[in-house]
Design a protein around this motif. Structure first.
Motif, mmCIF file in Angstrom:
data_model
loop_
_atom_site.group_PDB
_atom_site.id
_atom_site.type_symbol
_atom_site.label_atom_id
_atom_site.label_comp_id
_atom_site.label_asym_id
_atom_site.label_seq_id
_atom_site.Cartn_x
_atom_site.Cartn_y
_atom_site.Cartn_z
ATOM 1 N N GLY A 36 0.865 -1.172 0.000
ATOM 2 C CA GLY A 36 0.000 0.000 0.000
ATOM 3 C C GLY A 36 0.906 1.228 0.000
ATOM 4 O O GLY A 36 1.590 1.489 0.996
ATOM 5 N N ASP A 37 0.943 1.954 -1.103
ATOM 6 C CA ASP A 37 1.864 3.090 -1.154
ATOM 7 C C ASP A 37 1.395 4.180 -0.197
ATOM 8 O O ASP A 37 0.256 4.642 -0.275
ATOM 9 N N GLY A 38 2.265 4.541 0.728
ATOM 10 C CA GLY A 38 1.922 5.584 1.698
ATOM 11 C C GLY A 38 0.976 5.114 2.795
ATOM 12 O O GLY A 38 0.454 5.922 3.568
ATOM 13 N N MET A 39 0.746 3.791 2.876
ATOM 14 C CA MET A 39 -0.253 3.245 3.806
ATOM 15 C C MET A 39 0.326 3.082 5.211
ATOM 16 O O MET A 39 0.745 2.007 5.630
ATOM 17 N N ASP A 76 11.549 8.021 -0.341
ATOM 18 C CA ASP A 76 10.557 8.180 -1.402
ATOM 19 C C ASP A 76 10.170 6.779 -1.859
ATOM 20 O O ASP A 76 10.704 5.784 -1.353
ATOM 21 N N SER A 77 9.261 6.697 -2.824
ATOM 22 C CA SER A 77 8.760 5.375 -3.232
ATOM 23 C C SER A 77 9.832 4.567 -3.961
ATOM 24 O O SER A 77 9.815 3.339 -3.895
ATOM 25 N N ALA A 78 10.748 5.228 -4.664
ATOM 26 C CA ALA A 78 11.769 4.512 -5.436
ATOM 27 C C ALA A 78 12.709 3.756 -4.500
ATOM 28 O O ALA A 78 12.905 2.542 -4.637
ATOM 29 N N MET A 255 -3.153 5.392 -2.800
ATOM 30 C CA MET A 255 -3.350 5.830 -1.405
ATOM 31 C C MET A 255 -2.387 6.967 -1.083
ATOM 32 O O MET A 255 -2.701 7.895 -0.355
ATOM 33 N N ASP A 256 -1.187 6.866 -1.649
ATOM 34 C CA ASP A 256 -0.170 7.896 -1.443
ATOM 35 C C ASP A 256 -0.617 9.230 -2.041
ATOM 36 O O ASP A 256 -0.475 10.288 -1.425
ATOM 37 N N TRP A 257 -1.171 9.173 -3.248
ATOM 38 C CA TRP A 257 -1.598 10.400 -3.916
ATOM 39 C C TRP A 257 -2.763 11.036 -3.157
ATOM 40 O O TRP A 257 -2.855 12.260 -3.052
ATOM 41 N N ALA A 297 3.691 -1.365 3.672
ATOM 42 C CA ALA A 297 3.746 -0.089 2.952
ATOM 43 C C ALA A 297 5.205 0.268 2.708
ATOM 44 O O ALA A 297 6.100 -0.247 3.385
ATOM 45 N N ASP A 298 5.444 1.133 1.719
ATOM 46 C CA ASP A 298 6.815 1.603 1.478
ATOM 47 C C ASP A 298 7.179 2.731 2.440
ATOM 48 O O ASP A 298 8.340 2.970 2.729
ATOM 49 N N HIS A 299 6.148 3.427 2.949
ATOM 50 C CA HIS A 299 6.318 4.535 3.907
ATOM 51 C C HIS A 299 4.939 5.021 4.290
ATOM 52 O O HIS A 299 3.960 4.642 3.645
ATOM 53 N N ASP A 300 4.871 5.848 5.284
ATOM 54 C CA ASP A 300 3.611 6.516 5.634
ATOM 55 C C ASP A 300 3.508 7.814 4.834
ATOM 56 O O ASP A 300 4.515 8.454 4.536
ATOM 57 N N PHE A 324 3.002 15.310 3.148
ATOM 58 C CA PHE A 324 4.218 14.627 2.675
ATOM 59 C C PHE A 324 4.363 13.242 3.304
ATOM 60 O O PHE A 324 3.586 12.844 4.161
ATOM 61 N N HIS A 325 5.405 12.555 2.852
ATOM 62 C CA HIS A 325 5.763 11.278 3.483
ATOM 63 C C HIS A 325 6.284 11.568 4.888
ATOM 64 O O HIS A 325 6.759 12.675 5.159
ATOM 65 N N THR A 326 6.239 10.552 5.755
ATOM 66 C CA THR A 326 6.863 10.686 7.070
ATOM 67 C C THR A 326 7.749 9.463 7.324
ATOM 68 O O THR A 326 7.708 8.492 6.573
HETATM 69 ZN ZN LIG Z 1 5.549 5.524 -1.883
#
Ligand SMILES: [Zn+2]
Length: 366
Positions: A36-39, A76-78, A255-257, A297-300, A324-326
């Motif tokens: 889940g991106d950003g989940m 970041d997601s990468a 989800m990230d967007w 998730a890759d990040h929150d 933003f990401h955390t």
């Molecule tokens: Zn991401």
């Protein structure tokens, strides 16, 4: 004395390495990794507290992941996806390439070599950072045209997502300047092209297939007449025919967007849709009994808080801390053989190493 200390230190390192990455007596045949991106944990909490189709409560193995990248506290997601795809941390922006520019072999490439079937699904373009880290290598995530070129040769059996902008020339509705038609290139290397998800309802291709259902992203979950769960189900149906097993990565990209925009309705829709994919994975795993399902998730993103509940609709109210990401830890939920290895608090790249060691037990780590 120094010799003795050195001896014990060496033994300790060897023991740690052996116990940590190679304890594969409980090795799954198939792996389904759902990202889940950003989940972050807030998003998981929203699902567990309020969503009818919540799947997170079904998992008995639960842990936490530190998502830092090689150069930044906040990934970041990468870099986030590279850690899971390769077992190494890298710098933000880099796609399965290390800090020194060295190509990092991905779990997908390792699986292909072992004749294990592979699949990648995303609700973004398949050239976007997370899926890209599983099927390409690039010094920067921004080179999505070059990433599309690499995807033609990636050898993955099932690819589903969006990305016609990067696969088609301008006169065919895409945005490529070099006039290449990569959908034709994919067909010429043996893929069946699925132009619309409804085609998968009619008949599942017998050969490897790929589908692009949008220019840059799939429509929002609420505006689609098919779910991420449907795509996951179809991919599993195809991949599970391989006698050597399969590796499937499914990303709920948007989800990230939604969190970037602090858009609650958008987030809730994508979260329900992601749950449908987890449900499809668990249904298969429960029946198959030899499949490891990992959800993480890759990040929150957004670090939102649940602040109340709407009296009429029953829907949760939220407050956002950021767009933003955390660096907040994220959850990891695992089911099936090997799931016990994903409890506790771990670094993101360790998760990648453990997954790769299921597929290649002799993979060693620096
Ligand atoms: Zn991401």
């Amino acid at each position: 004395m120094i010799k003795k200390i050195f001896y014990y230190a060496t033994v300790a390192v060897l023991l740690t390495a052996t116990v940590f990455y190679s304890k594969n007596n409980n090795k799954p045949k198939n792996i389904i990794l759902l990202i889940g991106d950003g989940m972050g944990l807030s998003q998981v909490s929203i699902s567990a507290i309020s969503m009818q189709n919540d799947q997170f409560k079904k998992f008995l193995s639960v842990g936490l992941v530190n998502t830092c990248s090689a150069d930044k506290l906040i990934t970041d997601s990468a870099a986030g996806a590279t850690a899971y795809a390769t077992g190494y941390r890298t710098k933000n922006g880099m796609i399965s390439i290390d800090e020194n520019g060295k190509v990092l072999e991905t779990i997908t490439e390792i699986a292909n070599k072992k004749k294990i079937a592979t699949g990648i699904i995303a609700t973004s373009s398949i050239t976007n950072a997370t899926p890209a880290a599983f099927i390409s290598h690039n010094g920067t995530r921004k080179e999505e045209y070059g990433i599309a070129d690499q995807i033609v040769k990636c050898g993955v059996d099932v690819l589903l997502g969006a990305g016609t902008d990067f696969f088609l020339p301008k006169d065919k509705g895409g945005k490529r300047d070099d006039k290449k038609n990569l959908i034709d290139s994919m067909k010429s290397v043996g893929y069946e092209y699925i132009s619309n998800p409804s085609l998968l309802k009619e008949k599942l291709p017998s050969k490897k297939f790929f589908g692009l259902f949008g220019s840059l992203a799939l429509p929002h979950a609420k505006e689609r007449d098919y779910s991420l769960g449907f795509l996951t189900d179809k991919a599993i149906e195809h991949l599970s025919k391989n006698k050597n097993g399969f590796f499937l990565m499914v990303e709920g990209s948007q989800m990230d967007w939604a969190a970037d925009q602090n858009d609650k309705d958008y987030l809730f829709g994508e979260l329900r849709d992601f749950n449908s994919a987890v449900e499809a994975a668990l249904k298969f795993a429960e029946k198959d009994n030899n499949t490891l399902v990992i959800v993480l998730a890759d990040h929150d993103t957004g670090s939102l808080g649940i602040s109340g509940k709407n009296k009429e609709s029953g829907e949760l109210d939220v407050v956002w801390a950021t767009k933003f990401h955390t660096a907040n830890l994220v959850g990891i939920f695992s089911y099936g053989p090997g799931s016990e290895m994903f409890r506790g608090i771990q670094d993101n790249y360790i998760i990648g190493r453990k997954l790769i060691n299921f597929i290649n037990p002799s993979a060693s780590w620096k």
